[in-house]
Every structure is written in C-alpha cells, then in structure tokens.
Design an enzyme around this catalytic site. Structure first.
Site, short mmCIF file in Angstrom:
data_model
loop_
_atom_site.label_atom_id
_atom_site.label_comp_id
_atom_site.label_asym_id
_atom_site.label_seq_id
_atom_site.Cartn_x
_atom_site.Cartn_y
_atom_site.Cartn_z
N HIS A 134 0.92 -1.32 0.12
CA HIS A 134 -0.01 -0.12 0.10
C HIS A 134 0.78 1.12 -0.10
O HIS A 134 0.71 2.29 -0.81
CB HIS A 134 -0.99 0.16 1.06
CG HIS A 134 -1.82 1.20 1.49
ND1 HIS A 134 -3.02 1.33 1.03
CD2 HIS A 134 -1.45 2.46 1.80
CE1 HIS A 134 -3.47 2.61 1.22
NE2 HIS A 134 -2.67 3.21 1.96
N GLU A 135 1.81 1.29 1.00
CA GLU A 135 2.65 2.57 0.99
C GLU A 135 3.58 2.73 -0.15
O GLU A 135 3.78 4.16 -0.80
CB GLU A 135 3.58 2.50 2.14
CG GLU A 135 2.88 2.34 3.64
CD GLU A 135 1.80 3.28 3.98
OE1 GLU A 135 1.94 4.54 3.15
OE2 GLU A 135 1.05 3.33 4.53
N HIS A 187 1.73 4.91 -2.77
CA HIS A 187 1.89 5.97 -2.58
C HIS A 187 3.31 6.53 -2.98
O HIS A 187 3.54 7.72 -3.72
CB HIS A 187 1.94 6.43 -0.90
CG HIS A 187 0.64 6.33 -0.56
ND1 HIS A 187 -0.74 7.00 -0.94
CD2 HIS A 187 0.22 5.61 1.01
CE1 HIS A 187 -1.85 6.56 -0.30
NE2 HIS A 187 -1.20 5.74 0.75
N HIS A 226 -5.30 7.67 -2.14
CA HIS A 226 -6.15 6.62 -1.65
C HIS A 226 -7.25 6.32 -2.50
O HIS A 226 -7.82 7.46 -3.24
CB HIS A 226 -6.66 7.13 -0.24
CG HIS A 226 -5.68 6.71 1.00
ND1 HIS A 226 -5.41 7.52 1.82
CD2 HIS A 226 -4.82 5.82 0.64
CE1 HIS A 226 -4.41 6.98 2.75
NE2 HIS A 226 -3.93 6.05 2.10
#
Lengths: 79, 365
Positions: B117-118, B121, B127
């Site tokens: 997930h990170e 980014h 998101h």
C-alpha cells in the site's frame, strides 16, 4: 449544554482525525465557523468511506475513525 | 493520484532499506519489501533497483513517534505507516511505525500488505474509495494477488502497462450494493445481524445501522476461504456454519471453532454433492435446510442426522419459487430466498410466496 466525557473524547478524536486526513483548519476561528467546517469535513469523510452522509458523529463514523490505517491524508494536497 | 499526478520520470526506481524492525528477521523484511515492489512492477514497466548505501529514490525506514519528518506516528495501532509521493528529497520515502507489531502472516500487522500500500503512494497513487482496493486507507488482511482493478487502472494511468505481462488478474472490485444485477453467494444470521457474502466480501446488516458495512472476508476470518457457498446460524449452539466446496467451518461469534474444517458429507450428504448452494436454519423446527442445485435436504440439529425422504424438489416444496437458490435466511416464520437478482419472501406457514423483490432490497436499495 456541556458535552459529556465520552462525547468530548469522541469529538476530540474526530477533530484530530479530520485535521490530519481531511485538512480541517486549526487555529482561532469563530465558534460558528468551526462548527460549519467540522460538519463539512465530516461529510467529506463520510462520503469517502461510503457511510451515511449526515455530518453528525455517529457510531459508524467513529468506528471507521478508530480503525488502523495509513497515515497519508485521504483528500487534498499532501505536504 | 495525488494532485498534479506526481510520478517518477524514469522507469528504473531505486530503493534502500535504511533500518529493520526487530519484529521480523532481516530476510523476511527484505522479502516483504521486494514482493511489495513486484506487485507494482508486474503491472507496469517500472523496475526497482536496490541500493545498500547512499540516497535512493525510495528510502524505507522504521521509526516511532516523531521520526525526523515532522509527521509523527502515534504509538501502537492507529497510524501504521506513511509514504510520500514521487519527488526530490523526501519524495518517495516510506516510513513504518516501529510501535506496531509487524508480522509475515495475519497474527499482527502484515508488513507485505502495508508495504505494498505505502509503496503505491511512493509511486504516485493516492487513496481509493473502493474498500476492495489495495489503496483503500484502512488496513485489512487478505491473501492472494493484492491489486484490484481500481489499483491496476490507477498505476497504469501513470506508467502504462507492463509490456512483458499481458495477463494480470486483478482481484474483483468491491461489489456495488445497488447494482440491479447483484446476486449473493450466501447469507446468514449472526447474533441478530444479517451477514451477506459476495465474492471476497461480506455485508453486515444491523437493525440499528442505516448503511450496510462492507468488509473483506479475510480481514475478519483469515482462515476461512475467500468464497463462501452457503452459511447458516444455529442459535441454540451459538454457531454459524460456513460452507465452501466440500468443507465447512464453524464460527462462534467472530472466532473459529476448533476441530473445523470438516467435510460436508459428515452431515449425511451424498459424495456426489461437491458444494452447497444455500443453507438455512428453521429455528422453530430445529431443522436446517441444505440446498443443492434443484433439490434440498433437511438436517435435524438435535439428532445430528439427515431426515429421511430427502432430497426433495425445491420447485415442488416451495411453490412460486425458482428451482434453485443462491442464499436463504429465516425471520419470524418467513423464508427469504435469493436467486440471481430476485428475492422471494416465502411464508413457511402458509406455504406460498408473499412478495418478490430485487435481491438488493435487503441492502436498502
């Protein structure tokens, strides 16, 4: 009337959450303005998480706010 | 995406693991990070090169509270990690909260899932509002390929598809409750709530909740399969039985009951039945009806045996109904059958269909 202990805690938790993830303004503002900002940011958060958009701090909204999550804001410029 | 669609200019992106968590072996951290990066490189032309010293595009570190970027963590739980969008200096850097307990399975916060997930980014993904997407901001444990259609579309809009991997199989998007073609996989009661299973997700409906809550099955019950065929609640035993293929699991509230999974044939079903379509417990009679294709069986919970004279035809015994069932629940003398996008309200006492509705009527649509 004054907020009860838990209500106050929930309100503080929500303010902290909205400040961090939805850019709720901090600082000195009129009480009326603060309440309006809080409501509109809360609605933005409820819309994002597909909750019922009420602008009120209900149990479902608080549930989402207390879940483990990523620290990156959901909305707005990431500074 | 982040505003201004921030992305790396070059398809070769460097990363460096600056320090390690003591919760895991160094090799497990290395593997989690590399696998997380591969999730994104499989879908794009991006390639990741590991650096052992100096400054990399993506600097990965573990830290607690204020850890050098004026963006403090908050102790155990709450914030798990954060990362910065592509750019110079701190851009792309990925920080994990050392106050969390990190694991390589579902016993604590799974480092691979959070890292994937990170790193999304760090590559320019913001998101997602899709609760099935990897880029959804709330942590949930799941196994298998972590990218949903929404994640794949997002990353490929920035970098394009991977020319070497023509076939990636994204996990399904979260089901849309008001989709008129929506069908259910299974439904059951659970301590006064109704649980509806669909793909890798379930909806939780509570009489006092305005909106149904959608969650990944794996994030609540990591050890039950992603696909539930049938389910029912036995309130006397305070258990919910989940069927998937030829196996069944028992849940006590949100906990798994020991001794499961068991084979569905232990209930007395013939070996030719490889999966059930639906199951429902009739509380007043102590019977559980088990549906398979055009037939159903009746299981007596008290004696733990299948009633004789079964299987019987669904069409004959439930007049007005379709001949197959996807899911069923029982409320106060009424059976609610779901098949494709239609819901049948069936009176068990007067033996007839009272109302025909859309399947998603139960979800408030």
């Amino acid at each position: 009337g004054p907020l009860l202990g838990t209500e106050k805690d929930n309100r503080l938790l929500a303010e902290k959450y909205l400040r961090r993830f939805y850019g709720l303004p901090v600082g000195l503002q009129s009480q009326k303005r603060t309440a309006a900002d809080f409501k509109s940011k809360l609605q933005e958060m409820q819309r994002f998480f597909k909750l019922e958009v009420t602008g009120n701090l209900d149990d479902n909204t608080l549930d989402v706010m207390t879940q483990a999550r990523c620290g990156v804001p959901d909305m707005g410029e990431y500074n | 995406h982040f505003p201004r669609h921030l992305k790396w200019k070059n398809n070769i992106v460097t990363f460096r693991i600056v320090n390690y968590t003591p919760d895991l072996r160094k090799s497990d951290v290395d593997r989690a990070i590399r696998t997380a990066l591969n999730v994104w490189s499989d879908a794009t032309p991006l390639r990741f090169k590991k650096l052992y010293y100096g400054t990399a595009d993506i600097m990965i570190s573990f830290g607690r509270k204020e850890h050098g970027d004026h963006n403090p963590f908050d102790g155990p739980n709450g914030l798990l990690a954060h990362a910065y969008p592509p750019g110079q200096g701190i851009g792309g850097d990925t920080h994990f909260d050392e106050d969390e307990h990190w694991s390589k399975d579902s016993s604590a916060y799974n480092l691979f899932i959070v890292a994937a997930h990170e790193l999304g980014h760090a590559l320019g993904m913001s998101h997602s509002t899709d609760s099935g997407a990897l880029m959804y901001p709330i942590y949930s444990y799941a196994t298998g390929y972590p990218l949903a259609e929404d994640d794949v579309k997002g990353i490929q809009a920035l970098y394009g598809p991977n020319p070497d991997h023509k076939k990636i199989k994204p996990k399904p998007d979260a089901p849309q409750k008001c989709d008129p073609t929506l069908s259910f996989d299974a439904a059951t009661e659970l301590r006064g709530e109704t649980i509806i299973f669909k793909d890798k997700f379930y909806w939780r409906l509570h009489p006092q909740m305005h909106e149904p809550e959608l969650t990944l099955i794996k994030s609540t019950w990591p050890s039950i399969p992603n696909k539930v065929d049938a389910a029912y609640e036995n309130p006397e035993k305070d258990q919910v039985i989940i069927f998937s293929g030829i196996r069944m699991w028992a849940l006590n509230g949100y906990n798994l009951v020991e001794g499961y999974p068991k084979y569905i044939h232990k209930l007395g079903l013939p070996k030719s039945v490889r999966k059930l379509d639906a199951a429902v417990h009739i509380k007043d009679k102590g019977k559980t009806l088990l549906f398979h294709e055009e037939e159903y069986w009746s299981y007596d919970e008290a004696s733990g045996t299948m009633d004789s004279g079964y299987p019987r035809s669904i069409e004959n015994d439930f007049p007005g109904m379709d001949d197959e069932v996807d899911a069923a629940v029982y409320h106060y003398g009424f059976l609610y059958f779901f098949h494709d996008h239609t819901q049948y309200e069936y009176s068990y006492t007067s033996r007839k269909v009272i109302r025909v509705l859309r399947t998603n009527f139960i979800l408030g649509c």
